[in-house]
Design a protein around this motif. Structure first.
Motif, mmCIF file in Angstrom:
data_model
loop_
_atom_site.group_PDB
_atom_site.id
_atom_site.type_symbol
_atom_site.label_atom_id
_atom_site.label_comp_id
_atom_site.label_asym_id
_atom_site.label_seq_id
_atom_site.Cartn_x
_atom_site.Cartn_y
_atom_site.Cartn_z
ATOM 1 N N ARG A 207 -42.228 -1.829 27.475
ATOM 2 C CA ARG A 207 -43.304 -1.535 28.450
ATOM 3 C C ARG A 207 -44.336 -1.713 27.904
ATOM 4 O O ARG A 207 -45.367 -2.353 28.659
ATOM 5 C CB ARG A 207 -43.178 0.004 28.768
ATOM 6 C CG ARG A 207 -44.403 0.431 29.517
ATOM 7 C CD ARG A 207 -44.498 -0.292 30.613
ATOM 8 N NE ARG A 207 -45.779 0.242 31.587
ATOM 9 C CZ ARG A 207 -46.566 -0.281 32.397
ATOM 10 N NH1 ARG A 207 -46.169 -1.602 32.843
ATOM 11 N NH2 ARG A 207 -47.536 0.086 32.984
ATOM 12 N N ASP B 41 -53.324 -1.143 31.204
ATOM 13 C CA ASP B 41 -52.679 -1.738 32.293
ATOM 14 C C ASP B 41 -53.876 -2.021 33.466
ATOM 15 O O ASP B 41 -54.838 -0.948 33.798
ATOM 16 C CB ASP B 41 -51.884 -0.627 32.674
ATOM 17 C CG ASP B 41 -50.895 -1.197 34.106
ATOM 18 O OD1 ASP B 41 -51.644 -1.598 35.114
ATOM 19 O OD2 ASP B 41 -49.625 -1.082 33.977
ATOM 20 N N GLU C 77 -45.301 -5.455 28.189
ATOM 21 C CA GLU C 77 -45.720 -5.522 29.950
ATOM 22 C C GLU C 77 -46.890 -5.300 29.998
ATOM 23 O O GLU C 77 -47.982 -6.176 30.746
ATOM 24 C CB GLU C 77 -44.765 -4.650 30.465
ATOM 25 C CG GLU C 77 -43.396 -5.035 30.790
ATOM 26 C CD GLU C 77 -42.659 -4.064 31.715
ATOM 27 O OE1 GLU C 77 -43.089 -3.374 32.133
ATOM 28 O OE2 GLU C 77 -41.269 -4.360 31.703
#
Length: 149
Positions: free
Chosen positions: A17, A82, A20
């Motif tokens: 993650r 993010d 990502e």
């Protein structure tokens, strides 16, 4: 709106993650990197950051990593958020934690990444000097910042 989140240690289970988040953040902020360069950097991030230095993260309500900071004291080596969570104070909270709890006072920024430069300057960092290549020897100039006295 600035939110406050708990900061925790990154675990090996978080690595997929976290990569990502790194890739999404790079694609949103590093428009000077081409596809081949992004792909070539990904395993370096895994090895040079996630597996070899303390990494702290912030998670959303479902415990999914939404931002992280890698520290090699006294330097920030990585800070990625993010893109869906940018502008909510996560980066600031991670940097302030690093300064106040981990005695961080240095960070390098790609010269072409004006957003990051402005972000760090807003938090009190100043340009100390410049290098023609990045930490991997690639032709992406770095600005070496230090926390103002």
């Amino acid at each position: 709106m600035t939110l406050s989140f708990q900061i925790s240690n990154l675990t090996p289970e978080d690595h997929p993650r976290t990569l990502e988040v790194w890739e999404a953040s790079v694609r949103a902020t590093h428009d000077f990197l081409d596809e081949e360069t992004i792909r070539s950097l990904k395993p370096l991030v895994q090895d040079a950051c996630l597996s070899s230095m303390p990494v702290y993260c912030i998670r959303d309500k479902s415990q999914t990593v939404i931002g992280f900071i890698g520290i090699d004291a006294p330097k920030i080596e990585a800070l990625f958020i993010d893109p869906d969570w940018r502008g909510k104070g996560i980066g600031r909270q991670l940097v302030e934690y690093a300064i106040n709890e981990l005695e961080v006072e240095l960070v390098d920024v790609n010269e072409q990444n004006e957003q990051a430069l402005g972000f760090y300057q807003h938090l009190g960092f100043v340009v100390a000097h410049r290098s023609d290549v990045d930490g991997f020897g690639k032709p992406f100039p770095l600005l070496h910042l230090k926390l103002a006295e």
